[in-house]
Design a protein around this motif. Structure first.
Motif, PDB file in Angstrom:
ATOM      1  N   LYS A   3       0.819  -1.195   0.000  1.00 16.38           N
ATOM      2  CA  LYS A   3       0.000   0.000   0.000  1.00 16.38           C
ATOM      3  C   LYS A   3       0.863   1.258   0.000  1.00 16.38           C
ATOM      4  O   LYS A   3       0.559   2.234  -0.667  1.00 16.38           O
ATOM      5  N   SER A  32     -11.780  -8.544 -10.664  1.00 14.66           N
ATOM      6  CA  SER A  32     -12.334  -8.463  -9.309  1.00 14.66           C
ATOM      7  C   SER A  32     -11.761  -7.213  -8.646  1.00 14.66           C
ATOM      8  O   SER A  32     -10.633  -6.808  -8.941  1.00 14.66           O
ATOM      9  N   LEU A  33     -12.545  -6.597  -7.780  1.00 10.66           N
ATOM     10  CA  LEU A  33     -12.084  -5.400  -7.096  1.00 10.66           C
ATOM     11  C   LEU A  33     -10.863  -5.704  -6.231  1.00 10.66           C
ATOM     12  O   LEU A  33      -9.923  -4.914  -6.164  1.00 10.66           O
ATOM     13  N   ARG A  34     -10.873  -6.856  -5.585  1.00 12.08           N
ATOM     14  CA  ARG A  34      -9.748  -7.231  -4.719  1.00 12.08           C
ATOM     15  C   ARG A  34      -8.453  -7.357  -5.532  1.00 12.08           C
ATOM     16  O   ARG A  34      -7.407  -6.861  -5.128  1.00 12.08           O
ATOM     17  N   ALA A  35      -8.515  -8.014  -6.678  1.00 11.68           N
ATOM     18  CA  ALA A  35      -7.321  -8.186  -7.507  1.00 11.68           C
ATOM     19  C   ALA A  35      -6.832  -6.844  -8.055  1.00 11.68           C
ATOM     20  O   ALA A  35      -5.622  -6.606  -8.143  1.00 11.68           O
ATOM     21  N   ALA A  37      -7.198  -3.960  -6.559  1.00 11.32           N
ATOM     22  CA  ALA A  37      -6.573  -3.282  -5.420  1.00 11.32           C
ATOM     23  C   ALA A  37      -5.155  -3.802  -5.209  1.00 11.32           C
ATOM     24  O   ALA A  37      -4.222  -3.024  -5.008  1.00 11.32           O
ATOM     25  N   GLN A  38      -5.008  -5.099  -5.284  1.00 14.84           N
ATOM     26  CA  GLN A  38      -3.682  -5.694  -5.110  1.00 14.84           C
ATOM     27  C   GLN A  38      -2.740  -5.217  -6.211  1.00 14.84           C
ATOM     28  O   GLN A  38      -1.593  -4.863  -5.957  1.00 14.84           O
ATOM     29  N   ARG A  39      -3.228  -5.182  -7.429  1.00 11.39           N
ATOM     30  CA  ARG A  39      -2.421  -4.736  -8.567  1.00 11.39           C
ATOM     31  C   ARG A  39      -1.977  -3.277  -8.397  1.00 11.39           C
ATOM     32  O   ARG A  39      -0.868  -2.907  -8.774  1.00 11.39           O
ATOM     33  N   SER A  43      -5.348  -0.805  -0.414  1.00  9.35           N
ATOM     34  CA  SER A  43      -6.176  -1.702   0.390  1.00  9.35           C
ATOM     35  C   SER A  43      -7.312  -2.272  -0.454  1.00  9.35           C
ATOM     36  O   SER A  43      -7.756  -1.642  -1.411  1.00  9.35           O
ATOM     37  N   HIS A  44      -7.786  -3.448  -0.063  1.00  5.26           N
ATOM     38  CA  HIS A  44      -8.864  -4.068  -0.836  1.00  5.26           C
ATOM     39  C   HIS A  44     -10.156  -3.263  -0.785  1.00  5.26           C
ATOM     40  O   HIS A  44     -11.033  -3.430  -1.624  1.00  5.26           O
ATOM     41  N   ALA A  45     -10.277  -2.351   0.180  1.00  2.38           N
ATOM     42  CA  ALA A  45     -11.485  -1.530   0.294  1.00  2.38           C
ATOM     43  C   ALA A  45     -11.440  -0.308  -0.625  1.00  2.38           C
ATOM     44  O   ALA A  45     -12.485   0.293  -0.908  1.00  2.38           O
ATOM     45  N   LYS A  54     -18.340  -4.498  -8.380  1.00  3.08           N
ATOM     46  CA  LYS A  54     -17.858  -4.773  -9.741  1.00  3.08           C
ATOM     47  C   LYS A  54     -18.766  -4.139 -10.786  1.00  3.08           C
ATOM     48  O   LYS A  54     -18.287  -3.598 -11.789  1.00  3.08           O
TER      49      LYS A  54
END
Length: 191
Positions: A3, A32-35, A37-39, A43-45, A54
């Motif tokens: 982050k 996906s929103l989580r992926a 965010a990771q990219r 944070s995943h939020a 999505k």
């Protein structure tokens, strides 16, 4: 990426670009929103803060796509052939956007920004048909035929259906120009 390594000034734009790139290479189901965010190293939020879910992300991507399409079509200045080529050029330059823009099942149906952007791009697309010698009562059918022509060609090219085909070629814009010229040769009065 962590982050703290995120240094972009516009997270929303960064997430939309990442989604468009992923859709272009892996398809819409891979997003996906989580992926994302990771990219982006957040944070995943964070994506949920900008898009909700999505469907919100894909709707925002479609809005951006319709705005980009309107700009591309506007650059053709209402010339039937150039508007057709501009539509195909857009689909080639922005495949991730193109892949979601017309998928109403993936988008929020009540998004006013989507409706406005869709209307702007539609008006620009119709501008190419106005130059043809078509009676007012024939305009809607001609507009639908023109849209079907360019969208169908762009979809065939995007999906790889023209690869190895006798109908295909190496330069899609040249092929599009020849296709539109062939249709014009038949004559709009016959539509």
């Amino acid at each position: 990426m962590t982050k703290t390594s995120y240094h972009h000034g516009d997270l929303r734009a960064t997430l939309l670009q990442a989604a468009a790139e992923q859709i272009a290479t892996e398809g819409v189901d891979a997003v996906s929103l989580r992926a994302l965010a990771q990219r982006a190293g957040v944070s995943h939020a964070a994506p949920a803060h900008h898009f909700g879910n999505k469907q919100g992300l894909l709707t925002a991507l479609a809005v951006e796509g319709f705005e980009l399409l309107a700009d591309e079509l506007r650059s053709a200045a209402g010339d039937f052939r150039e508007v057709a080529v501009a539509y195909i050029r857009f689909a080639r330059r922005h495949p991730g956007h193109f892949d979601v823009m017309f998928r109403r099942d993936l988008l929020r149906g009540d998004d006013e920004r989507l409706d406005a952007a869709r209307d702007r791009s539609g008006a620009e697309l119709r501008s190419g048909v106005r130059e043809l010698d078509v009676a007012p009562e024939g305009q809607p059918a001609t507009q639908l035929a023109a849209w079907s022509l360019v969208h169908g060609f762009a979809s065939l090219w995007r999906e790889g259906a023209l690869e190895g085909s006798q109908l295909g070629g190496d330069d899609p814009e040249d092929l599009a120009r020849r296709m539109v010229a062939a249709i014009e040769f038949v004559g709009a009065e016959n539509w």
